[in-house]
Write a protein that holds these residues in place. Sequence first.
Motif, mmCIF file in Angstrom:
data_model
loop_
_atom_site.group_PDB
_atom_site.id
_atom_site.type_symbol
_atom_site.label_atom_id
_atom_site.label_comp_id
_atom_site.label_asym_id
_atom_site.label_seq_id
_atom_site.Cartn_x
_atom_site.Cartn_y
_atom_site.Cartn_z
ATOM 1 N N TYR A 86 1.212 -0.907 0.159
ATOM 2 C CA TYR A 86 0.047 -0.334 -0.071
ATOM 3 C C TYR A 86 0.485 1.115 0.170
ATOM 4 N N ASN A 87 1.964 1.533 0.880
ATOM 5 C CA ASN A 87 2.514 2.451 1.167
ATOM 6 C C ASN A 87 3.644 2.646 -0.530
ATOM 7 N N GLU A 88 4.062 1.616 -0.486
ATOM 8 C CA GLU A 88 4.814 1.590 -2.487
ATOM 9 C C GLU A 88 4.324 2.278 -3.393
ATOM 10 N N ARG A 92 4.330 5.711 -4.801
ATOM 11 C CA ARG A 92 4.367 6.266 -6.456
ATOM 12 C C ARG A 92 3.460 7.625 -6.857
ATOM 13 N N ASN A 93 1.925 6.848 -6.660
ATOM 14 C CA ASN A 93 1.578 7.782 -7.275
ATOM 15 C C ASN A 93 1.645 9.211 -6.603
ATOM 16 N N ASN A 94 1.899 9.086 -5.260
ATOM 17 C CA ASN A 94 2.409 11.252 -5.272
ATOM 18 C C ASN A 94 3.478 11.102 -5.648
ATOM 19 N N LYS A 95 4.689 10.103 -6.519
ATOM 20 C CA LYS A 95 5.591 10.532 -6.834
ATOM 21 C C LYS A 95 4.847 11.383 -8.425
ATOM 22 N N ASP A 96 3.922 10.816 -9.042
ATOM 23 C CA ASP A 96 3.970 10.761 -9.908
ATOM 24 C C ASP A 96 3.024 11.827 -9.784
ATOM 25 N N LYS A 97 2.393 12.722 -9.123
ATOM 26 C CA LYS A 97 2.161 13.494 -9.071
ATOM 27 C C LYS A 97 3.032 15.091 -9.573
ATOM 28 N N ASP A 98 4.026 14.695 -8.471
ATOM 29 C CA ASP A 98 4.664 15.482 -8.267
ATOM 30 C C ASP A 98 5.681 16.113 -9.389
#
Length: 104
Positions: A86-88, A92-98
């Motif tokens: 879940y944390n990975e 990954r989703n937060n990194k893509d949004k950034d």
Amino acid sequence: MFRSIEEIYKEKKEKEKIAQLPSIRKLKYLALFFISIGIALILTNLIWLETFSPTVILVLRGCTGICAIIFLIIVGIYMHKIHTIYNEQRYRNNKDKDKLNEES
């Protein structure tokens, strides 16, 4: 600071999806197997308490304890795998949004 109920519900649903993965589901069934064996040993010990010798009773109690310890270890591994995946995914989703925010 505080999360809304919708965020908590969304997180719970995502973790339930992760828990349905085959490798994690096997851990869940393995944990259920060991706790079932432990309960069966406890019931055996309770039902035939007068007919068993003290040595057999101690062995049954020891095996029940070992089953309980194995159950706890498997549940710990189960929960760790779910939260790790879940944390990975969340990272990954937060990194893509950034990346999207930097490009625009």
